[in-house]
Enzyme design. Structure first.
Site, PDB file in Angstrom:
ATOM      1  N   ARG A  57      43.600  33.832 -37.703  1.00 30.19           N
ATOM      2  CA  ARG A  57      43.670  32.392 -37.414  1.00 30.19           C
ATOM      3  C   ARG A  57      43.283  32.131 -35.964  1.00 30.19           C
ATOM      4  O   ARG A  57      42.609  31.164 -35.634  1.00 30.19           O
ATOM      5  CB  ARG A  57      45.082  31.843 -37.705  1.00 30.19           C
ATOM      6  CG  ARG A  57      45.310  30.460 -37.106  1.00 30.19           C
ATOM      7  CD  ARG A  57      46.501  29.715 -37.698  1.00 30.19           C
ATOM      8  NE  ARG A  57      47.685  30.506 -37.877  1.00 30.19           N
ATOM      9  CZ  ARG A  57      48.480  30.945 -36.877  1.00 30.19           C
ATOM     10  NH1 ARG A  57      48.203  30.658 -35.616  1.00 30.19           N
ATOM     11  NH2 ARG A  57      49.546  31.672 -37.140  1.00 30.19           N
ATOM     12  N   TYR A 109      32.623   6.377 -40.719  1.00 38.48           N
ATOM     13  CA  TYR A 109      32.866   7.061 -41.994  1.00 38.48           C
ATOM     14  C   TYR A 109      34.310   6.746 -42.429  1.00 38.48           C
ATOM     15  O   TYR A 109      35.239   6.810 -41.623  1.00 38.48           O
ATOM     16  CB  TYR A 109      32.656   8.568 -41.803  1.00 38.48           C
ATOM     17  CG  TYR A 109      33.239   9.399 -42.906  1.00 38.48           C
ATOM     18  CD1 TYR A 109      32.824   9.235 -44.222  1.00 38.48           C
ATOM     19  CD2 TYR A 109      34.234  10.336 -42.638  1.00 38.48           C
ATOM     20  CE1 TYR A 109      33.379   9.986 -45.245  1.00 38.48           C
ATOM     21  CE2 TYR A 109      34.790  11.096 -43.657  1.00 38.48           C
ATOM     22  CZ  TYR A 109      34.360  10.911 -44.955  1.00 38.48           C
ATOM     23  OH  TYR A 109      34.918  11.652 -45.969  1.00 38.48           O
ATOM     24  N   ASP A 181      30.210  11.779 -33.441  1.00 35.61           N
ATOM     25  CA  ASP A 181      30.071  12.441 -34.729  1.00 35.61           C
ATOM     26  C   ASP A 181      28.566  12.561 -34.994  1.00 35.61           C
ATOM     27  O   ASP A 181      27.885  11.565 -35.236  1.00 35.61           O
ATOM     28  CB  ASP A 181      30.777  11.612 -35.808  1.00 35.61           C
ATOM     29  CG  ASP A 181      30.741  12.291 -37.180  1.00 35.61           C
ATOM     30  OD1 ASP A 181      29.835  13.104 -37.418  1.00 35.61           O
ATOM     31  OD2 ASP A 181      31.614  11.981 -38.013  1.00 35.61           O
ATOM     32  N   LYS A 206      27.735  19.199 -44.432  1.00 34.72           N
ATOM     33  CA  LYS A 206      26.538  18.427 -44.738  1.00 34.72           C
ATOM     34  C   LYS A 206      25.278  19.234 -44.383  1.00 34.72           C
ATOM     35  O   LYS A 206      25.045  20.274 -44.950  1.00 34.72           O
ATOM     36  CB  LYS A 206      26.624  17.082 -44.036  1.00 34.72           C
ATOM     37  CG  LYS A 206      27.980  16.359 -44.250  1.00 34.72           C
ATOM     38  CD  LYS A 206      28.215  16.074 -45.699  1.00 34.72           C
ATOM     39  CE  LYS A 206      29.545  15.445 -46.094  1.00 34.72           C
ATOM     40  NZ  LYS A 206      30.696  15.447 -45.234  1.00 34.72           N
TER      41      LYS A 206
HETATM   42  C1  PLP Z   1      29.856  11.248 -40.783  1.00 31.48           C
HETATM   43  C2  PLP Z   1      30.955  12.099 -41.341  1.00 31.48           C
HETATM   44  N1  PLP Z   1      31.873  12.590 -40.516  1.00 31.48           N
HETATM   45  C3  PLP Z   1      32.892  13.370 -40.974  1.00 31.48           C
HETATM   46  C4  PLP Z   1      33.029  13.653 -42.311  1.00 31.48           C
HETATM   47  C5  PLP Z   1      34.204  14.472 -42.798  1.00 31.48           C
HETATM   48  O1  PLP Z   1      33.786  15.768 -43.067  1.00 31.48           O
HETATM   49  P1  PLP Z   1      34.479  16.731 -44.155  1.00 31.48           P
HETATM   50  O2  PLP Z   1      34.267  16.103 -45.492  1.00 31.48           O
HETATM   51  O3  PLP Z   1      33.759  18.030 -43.966  1.00 31.48           O
HETATM   52  O4  PLP Z   1      35.918  16.807 -43.797  1.00 31.48           O
HETATM   53  C6  PLP Z   1      32.081  13.163 -43.204  1.00 31.48           C
HETATM   54  C7  PLP Z   1      32.198  13.448 -44.648  1.00 31.48           C
HETATM   55  O5  PLP Z   1      31.539  12.857 -45.458  1.00 31.48           O
HETATM   56  C8  PLP Z   1      31.015  12.363 -42.707  1.00 31.48           C
HETATM   57  O6  PLP Z   1      30.084  11.848 -43.530  1.00 31.48           O
END
Ligand code: PLP
Length: 389
Positions: A57, A109, A181, A206
């Site tokens: 971890r 998001y 992000d 993604k």
């Molecule tokens: C722009 C964006 N940020 C963060 C996330 C969250 O990521 P995760 O689903 O890997 O937790 C997503 C998920 O769709 C996203 O589209």
């Protein structure tokens, strides 16, 4: 962190870093792929005398390879991998204190909004959602307790573009941190730290993973004290990725550049086709000159990404019919992988924003344009749209 944790092979191009950073041949066997280190614990010669790893971890060799590679791609001194994008975001938000205030985009998001609003809100973190395109609105929302501005560009699902440098100048003049992000752009298309951001976060689920087979997250920064805080939370709260997940993410990262080039080319053609279709009232793609953020996107991005959103002229009924009837575009949540996906944000990925200022137009359809044969993608979409025109 082990000593060689973040080795930046300065001077190498993006693709070279993606394939080699953190991935030197295994010193024991010469294996050119970093081994998947499944061990949860590591032998110590004497108490506290070890080779950089004690417990998986706290640190794991496969995770270290991934962290070194992704940090090199973002031009960051420090990189930390997490079990999901939201786990990475959560670790960054833990750097704030009760009573602090964060400014977030009014089209963040949905999961980010839920985390800040429903998880951190009751613990004392205040937030205001504004349009980050409007610096006067950011100014109005500013409070003496504002410690962070959360940026998402391009945003999910509205594909709006935020001028990272402009927001960073404003926030830094007031002593606040800027987090970007960078999930939609990826480090291949946009490098927020070089534009003035303090922290960059990713859902590596993604484009970086890129094959719809691994959930993961990542945070990077050049700010050493901040990296130490995030690293502390990574270990103390424990939202770490497993070694197999790190291996898969690292394998995906190697081909990020070539995949992104094809994603961008296909998405541009799809956006142009949608813009000329009578079933579509509005296309949201930062590569189109008609997009309000186009000039800023040209300034801060290499290309414009693989995500395209469109509002259907026939509203929600048409949107639901289109997402139901495509064949090559699969109806599914998530994005950024080789296969094309289509979804209805208001009822799927952004359902958690219903009734909030972040609520999504029910006529909106979001496309994650994959790297299949372009003609197949265009034909598939055209036939679904023709049926509702
Ligand atoms: C722009 C964006 N940020 C963060 C996330 C969250 O990521 P995760 O689903 O890997 O937790 C997503 C998920 O769709 C996203 O589209």
């Amino acid at each position: 962190m082990p000593e060689d944790h973040v080795k930046d092979p300065a001077g190498y191009g993006f693709e070279t870093r993606a394939i080699h950073a953190g991935q030197a041949p295994d010193p024991q066997t010469g294996a050119v792929v970093p081994p998947v280190s499944l061990a949860t614990t590591f032998a110590q010669e004497a108490v506290g005398k070890h080779r950089g790893y004690e417990y998986s971890r706290s640190g794991n060799p496969t995770r270290a390879a991934l962290e070194t590679c992704l940090a090199a791609l973002e031009g960051a001194a420090h990189g930390l991998a997490f079990s999901s994008g939201l786990a990475a975001e959560d670790a960054v938000l833990r750097c704030l204190s009760p009573g602090d205030h964060v400014i977030i985009p009014n089209d963040a998001y949905g999961g980010t909004f839920r985390l800040i609003n429903a998880v951190w809100g009751p613990l004392g973190l205040a937030h205001t959602a504004v349009s980050l395109q409007d610096l006067a609105a950011v100014d109005d929302a500013w409070r003496p307790q504002t410690r962070m501005v959360w940026v998402e560009t391009p945003s999910n699902p509205m594909l709006s573009i935020v001028d990272i440098g402009a927001v960073a100048s404003l926030a830094h003049a007031r002593g606040a941190l800027v987090v970007v992000d960078n999930t939609f752009a990826t480090p291949y298309l946009q490098q927020p730290l070089s534009l003035g951001a303090d922290v960059v976060v990713h859902s590596t689920t993604k484009y970086i993973g890129g094959h719809s087979d691994v959930v993961g997250g990542f945070a990077a920064t050049n700010d050493t004290p901040l990296a130490e805080r995030i690293s502390y939370f990574q270990n103390a709260a424990g939202g770490v990725p497993g070694p197999m997940d790190c291996y898969l993410t690292l394998r995906g990262a190697k081909t990020l550049a070539v995949r992104m080039d094809r994603h961008c080319a296909n998405a541009t053609a799809v956006a142009e086709m949608l813009a000329g279709h009578p079933a579509v009232s509005r296309v949201l793609y930062p590569g189109l000159a008609s997009h309000p953020g186009h000039d800023v996107a040209v300034k801060q991005m290499r290309k414009f990404g693989g995500m395209v959103s469109a509002v259907m002229s026939g509203g929600e009924a048409a949107a639901l019919e289109v997402v139901r009837s495509t064949r090559v575009f699969t109806l599914a949540e998530s994005l950024g992988a080789v296969e094309s996906l289509i979804e209805h944000p208001a009822r799927m990925t952004h359902a958690s924003a219903a009734g909030s200022p972040l609520e999504v137009d029910p006529g909106l359809v979001r496309l994650s344009v994959g790297i299949e044969t372009l003609e197949d993608l265009l034909a598939d979409l055209s036939s679904a749209l023709d049926a509702v025109a």
